[in-house]
Scaffold this active site. Structure first.
Site, PDB file in Angstrom:
ATOM      1  CE1 TYR A 141       2.239   1.030  -3.085  1.00 32.02           C
ATOM      2  CE2 TYR A 141       4.105  -0.469  -3.240  1.00 32.02           C
ATOM      3  CZ  TYR A 141       2.994   0.117  -3.804  1.00 32.02           C
ATOM      4  OH  TYR A 141       2.640  -0.200  -5.085  1.00 32.02           O
TER       5      TYR A 141
ATOM      6  CE  LYS B  30     -10.928  10.574  -4.641  1.00 35.27           C
ATOM      7  NZ  LYS B  30     -11.634  10.688  -5.929  1.00 35.27           N
TER       8      LYS B  30
ATOM      9  CG  ASP C 143     -11.080  10.772  -9.414  1.00 41.12           C
ATOM     10  OD1 ASP C 143     -10.302  11.716  -9.154  1.00 41.12           O
ATOM     11  OD2 ASP C 143     -12.295  10.817  -9.157  1.00 41.12           O
TER      12      ASP C 143
ATOM     13  CG  ASP D 290       2.188   0.496  -8.121  1.00 41.67           C
ATOM     14  OD1 ASP D 290       3.120   0.133  -8.860  1.00 41.67           O
ATOM     15  OD2 ASP D 290       1.289  -0.265  -7.722  1.00 41.67           O
TER      16      ASP D 290
ATOM     17  CG  ASP E  89       1.950  -0.559 -14.100  1.00 38.97           C
ATOM     18  OD1 ASP E  89       3.143  -0.281 -13.842  1.00 38.97           O
ATOM     19  OD2 ASP E  89       1.472  -1.707 -13.984  1.00 38.97           O
TER      20      ASP E  89
END
Ligand code: IPM
Ligand code: MG
Length: 359
Positions: A143, A192, A224, A248, A252
């Site tokens: 970001y 990751k 994942d 982020d 959600d």
């Protein structure tokens, strides 16, 4: 006489002003009942600030926030500003305020409310007992890394850089361990590390600090796989800590487990007690100005502020109890109502909660 607490109030765009107005009624009621004193100051931010001041985050707004003990934020953004250049987008203001206020830690709880478990798209038996919190790093990673475009022989190329230093990782990871210690003592660190260098550093830091929290059971989960496990075994998660963009996305997903995004509050914190509190949901321009929005997430954000920034656990408990009493009595706004024809409006829901707050 209680110390006066300064609260910067940013209503923002869309349904923001409507839900914030209900939260302010709750503030007023807790002053009357508990003797606390709040001084609120409204500030412009997001789309409305672009329209009125030509920038999503006016300096004056930042000053008001910096002088406050806490910030209460409604929601920002909307289609009106979606095609604006980057500097004139509400999202840019959001990233700017997080950075300027040093809010490196974003706590997003996802709790399945018992009386609402049929509101989710997932089977109730999978969701049973789900009560997790995503601790998202908020001021680093892709970001905030260097971004640019350049010409190549294959045409234009765009670059976003993801960078994390040890200190940035360590402070958020420590905070997550501490939160886990106060909950069910389970921490899932999501990365990751099989592909990304920033994730390999992340994992090294987690492994380095973990022995200082021997009471916390730690697991490393690849992002994942975490996305998959959240749907398969949501109730087995307690605290999930991860970097900015993974957080982020996963927050959600976690919010949708509950089927009631209109109920979820969040906190963004820095080093001290200062915090910014806001509902997880967005500005919902499609229902703005129609008295349809659910004010509960914003009202619960006030409870979170009381608990985390002010240490007013009595008033926080009272607000949370009032919300459950009203829900248990069967009152619902449209987003969580099974029978939409019986749904009540934003102001009615706010008034009912205010009336249900007891000392
Ligand atoms: C969030 C939002 C923001 C983010 C956007 C609006 C910039 O999605 O708070 O999760 O990506 O952080
Ligand atoms: Mg998001």
């Amino acid at each position: 006489m209680a110390e006066v607490k300064k609260i910067a109030v940013i209503a923002g765009d869309g349904i923001g002003p409507e839900v914030v107005a209900e939260a302010e009624k709750v503030l007023k009621r807790t002053e009357e009942l508990f003797g606390y004193k709040f001084q609120t100051e409204h500030a412009l931010f997001g789309g409305i600030a672009i329209d009125e001041k030509g920038t999503p985050l006016p300096q004056e707004t930042l000053d008001i926030c910096q002088k406050a003990d806490a910030v209460l934020l409604g929601a920002v953004g909307g289609p009106k500003w979606d095609n604006n250049p980057k500097e004139l987008r509400p999202e840019t203001g959001l990233l700017g305020i997080r950075k300027a206020l040093g809010l490196f830690s974003n706590l997003r709880p996802a709790v399945v409310f018992d009386c609402l478990k049929d509101a989710s798209t997932l089977k109730a038996e999978v969701l049973e007992g789900t009560d997790l919190i995503v601790v998202r790093e908020l001021t680093g990673g892709i970001y905030f890394g260097e971004k640019f475009r350049r010409e190549t022989e294959n045409g234009q190329e765009a670059v976003d850089t993801c960078a994390y230093n040890v200190n940035e990782v360590e402070r958020i990871v420590r905070q997550a361990f501490e939160i886990a210690q106060k909950r069910r003592k389970k921490l899932a660190s999501v990365d990751k590390a099989n592909v990304l260098e920033t994730s390999r550093l992340w994992r090294e830091v987690v492994i380095k600090v973990a022995p200082e929290y021997p009471d916390v059971e730690l697991e490393h989960v690849l992002v994942d796989n975490c996305a998959m496990q959240l749907l398969r075994r949501p109730s087995s998660f307690d605290v999930i800590v991860t970097e900015n963009m993974f957080g982020d996305i996963l927050s959600d997903e976690a919010a949708m487990l509950t089927g009631s995004i209109g109920m979820l509050s969040s906190a963004s914190l820095g080093e001290g007690s200062f915090g910014l509190y806001e509902p997880v949901h967005g500005s919902a321009p499609d229902i703005a100005g129609q008295n349809l929005a659910n004010p509960i997430a914003t009202i619960l954000s006030v409870a979170l502020m009381f608990r985390m920034t002010f240490g007013y656990a009595d008033a926080a408990d009272a607000i949370e109890r009032a919300v459950s009493d009203v829900l248990n009595a069967g009152h619902r706004t449209g987003d969580i109502a099974v029978d939409k024809s019986k749904a009540i409006g934003t102001t009615e829901m706010g008034d009912m909660i205010v009336a249900a707050i007891k000392k």
